[in-house]
Design a protein around this motif. Structure first.
Motif, short mmCIF file in Angstrom:
data_model
loop_
_atom_site.label_atom_id
_atom_site.label_comp_id
_atom_site.label_asym_id
_atom_site.label_seq_id
_atom_site.Cartn_x
_atom_site.Cartn_y
_atom_site.Cartn_z
N GLU A 168 0.92 -1.16 -0.12
CA GLU A 168 -0.04 0.05 -0.18
C GLU A 168 0.74 1.30 -0.22
O GLU A 168 0.51 2.11 -0.67
N ALA A 169 2.03 1.22 0.73
CA ALA A 169 2.71 2.50 0.76
C ALA A 169 3.60 2.53 -0.55
O ALA A 169 3.57 3.77 -1.19
N ARG A 170 3.98 1.56 -1.07
CA ARG A 170 4.73 1.64 -2.53
C ARG A 170 3.50 1.95 -3.54
O ARG A 170 3.96 2.80 -4.39
N GLY A 171 2.44 1.66 -3.39
CA GLY A 171 1.28 2.12 -4.21
C GLY A 171 1.08 3.50 -4.53
O GLY A 171 0.95 3.92 -5.31
N LYS A 172 1.04 3.91 -2.93
CA LYS A 172 0.70 5.27 -2.84
C LYS A 172 1.85 6.32 -3.48
O LYS A 172 1.47 6.99 -4.16
N ASP A 173 3.12 5.79 -3.34
CA ASP A 173 4.14 6.60 -3.57
C ASP A 173 4.08 6.51 -5.27
O ASP A 173 4.36 7.58 -5.90
N PHE A 174 4.05 5.37 -5.68
CA PHE A 174 3.84 5.32 -7.25
C PHE A 174 2.78 6.24 -7.80
O PHE A 174 3.20 7.06 -8.73
N GLN A 175 1.69 6.27 -7.31
CA GLN A 175 0.49 7.23 -7.74
C GLN A 175 0.95 8.70 -7.63
O GLN A 175 0.54 9.48 -8.60
N THR A 176 1.64 9.05 -6.46
CA THR A 176 2.08 10.49 -6.39
C THR A 176 2.89 10.83 -7.71
O THR A 176 3.02 11.77 -8.16
N ARG A 177 4.04 9.92 -7.60
CA ARG A 177 4.99 10.40 -8.58
C ARG A 177 4.42 10.21 -10.02
O ARG A 177 4.72 10.93 -11.17
N TRP A 178 3.54 9.23 -10.50
CA TRP A 178 2.93 8.99 -11.50
C TRP A 178 1.88 10.39 -11.99
O TRP A 178 2.13 10.74 -13.06
N ARG A 179 1.04 10.78 -11.22
CA ARG A 179 0.68 11.76 -11.58
C ARG A 179 1.17 13.01 -11.79
O ARG A 179 0.66 14.03 -12.54
N GLN A 180 2.34 13.38 -10.98
CA GLN A 180 3.14 14.57 -11.68
C GLN A 180 3.65 14.32 -12.73
O GLN A 180 3.82 15.42 -13.60
N ALA A 181 4.13 13.00 -13.07
CA ALA A 181 4.75 12.55 -14.49
C ALA A 181 3.59 13.04 -15.44
O ALA A 181 4.07 13.53 -16.68
N ILE A 182 2.48 12.49 -15.30
CA ILE A 182 1.32 12.90 -16.31
C ILE A 182 1.32 14.30 -16.78
O ILE A 182 0.83 14.35 -17.75
N THR A 183 1.10 15.07 -15.56
CA THR A 183 0.90 16.57 -15.79
C THR A 183 2.19 17.03 -16.42
O THR A 183 2.05 17.81 -17.60
N ASN A 184 3.49 16.65 -16.32
CA ASN A 184 4.59 17.10 -17.10
C ASN A 184 4.38 16.74 -18.66
O ASN A 184 4.81 17.23 -19.55
N TRP A 185 3.97 15.20 -18.85
CA TRP A 185 3.98 14.71 -20.20
C TRP A 185 2.99 15.60 -21.04
O TRP A 185 2.96 15.80 -22.23
N GLU A 186 1.60 15.80 -20.60
CA GLU A 186 0.50 16.47 -20.99
C GLU A 186 0.94 17.92 -21.52
O GLU A 186 0.63 18.45 -22.39
N LYS A 187 1.72 18.44 -20.64
CA LYS A 187 2.36 19.85 -21.06
C LYS A 187 3.44 19.82 -22.23
O LYS A 187 3.40 20.64 -23.13
#
Length: 301
Positions: A168-187
């Motif tokens: 659960e901790a690793r999943g939460k960490d991945f989602q945080t990093r992944w959401r930020q990456a999506i924001t960067n990719w879409e920009k």
């Protein structure tokens, strides 16, 4: 002098140096799910990848070595939607592993947990390799990866409850990093909106839909049908009157037809990784999208 305590101490020290045995054996049908399992499972899982980025995922040989790996799997992660229909059922039957049979918590079909595109309204084999449940290449939209990651995390906690908090901790960490990456990719991908391309197979549908890229044709005359001379000639005529920004292919596709069309129409060829390991730069899920967007931006007019 009694050497027994010293020997015991040395033995305990040597045991402490032995790496911990992974709790969960994961069988990943394709590279993207192997990469995701490693992100979420960390050192609690041992991941076996059944195919490479340079193999057509529709056509993988059900080798004895794959059967043996499936036999020992605690969790199998595959795409589903008939992507692996030509080989996965053989593995499951031959392995006889109850943990990973259809309906068991140890078998996860990633595509079942996202909205699928190109679901056919009628089934007609004359139209080529049609997937009744829709286009299976769901990994090319990172929003889908996020949804699938949630399901993988839940399954890991289910098959290995003792390490639930870790997953659960690793999943939460991945989602945080992944959401930020999506924001960067879409920009970064903003200039790609409105781009027009000719694809090879319908393997980039989710990518193009996400980025606002129009796929105006395909090198395959019908899904799964190899490019023909007549179809390529027709594409040349179409592109001469209505040019596109690029001819794209996944790295597992035969390069000949894409190179031929690119040369005949003076259109840039864009070779996309499609999955982790498809190019030297696409080393993991994050760099897969980094590299994909960078390659498309190089040819956008």
């Amino acid at each position: 002098m009694n050497k027994f305590p010293a020997l015991i101490g040395a033995a305990l020290l040597s045991l402490a140096c032995i790496p911990a045995i992974a709790a969960v054996n994961i069988f990943a049908c394709v590279p993207e799910w192997a990469a995701l399992a490693k992100e979420l499972g960390g050192d609690k899982v041992s991941v076996y990848q059944a195919s490479t980025a340079l193999q057509d995922p529709h056509r993988v040989e059900a080798r004895p070595s794959l059967i043996a790996r499936m036999r020992s799997a605690d969790l199998a992660i595959c795409t589903g939607s008939d992507l692996e229909v030509g080989w996965l059922p053989v593995l499951l039957q031959a392995a006889g592993n109850r943990k990973v049979q259809v309906g068991a918590p140890g078998l996860l079909f990633a595509s079942e947990h996202v909205e699928r595109l190109e679901v056919p309204t009628r089934l007609d084999r004359s139209e080529g390799d049609i997937h009744p449940q829709g286009n299976p290449h769901v990994q090319m939209n990172p929003h889908n990866i996020a949804k699938i990651a949630e399901v993988v995390t839940q399954r890991l906690t289910q098959v290995d409850a003792n390490n639930a908090a870790y997953y659960e901790a690793r999943g939460k960490d991945f989602q945080t990093r992944w959401r930020q990456a999506i924001t960067n990719w879409e920009k970064e991908a903003t200039p790609l909106r409105g781009m027009k391309v000719v694809g090879y197979h319908k393997s980039m549908t989710y990518l193009f839909s996400w980025l606002g890229i129009a796929e105006v044709g395909n090198l395959e005359p019908k899904p799964g049908v190899p490019p023909s001379a007549a179809h390529l000639a027709d594409l040349v005529g179409r592109l001469q009157s209505d040019p596109v920004d690029g001819v794209t292919r996944a790295m597992y596709n035969d390069p000949k037809a894409a190179q031929w069309l690119s040369e005949r129409t003076n259109t840039p060829l864009v070779e996309l990784p499609y999955t982790v390991g498809g190019t030297p730069e696409a080393k993991d899920l994050f760099s897969l999208f980094d590299d994909t967007i960078a390659r498309l931006r190089k040819v956008k007019k």
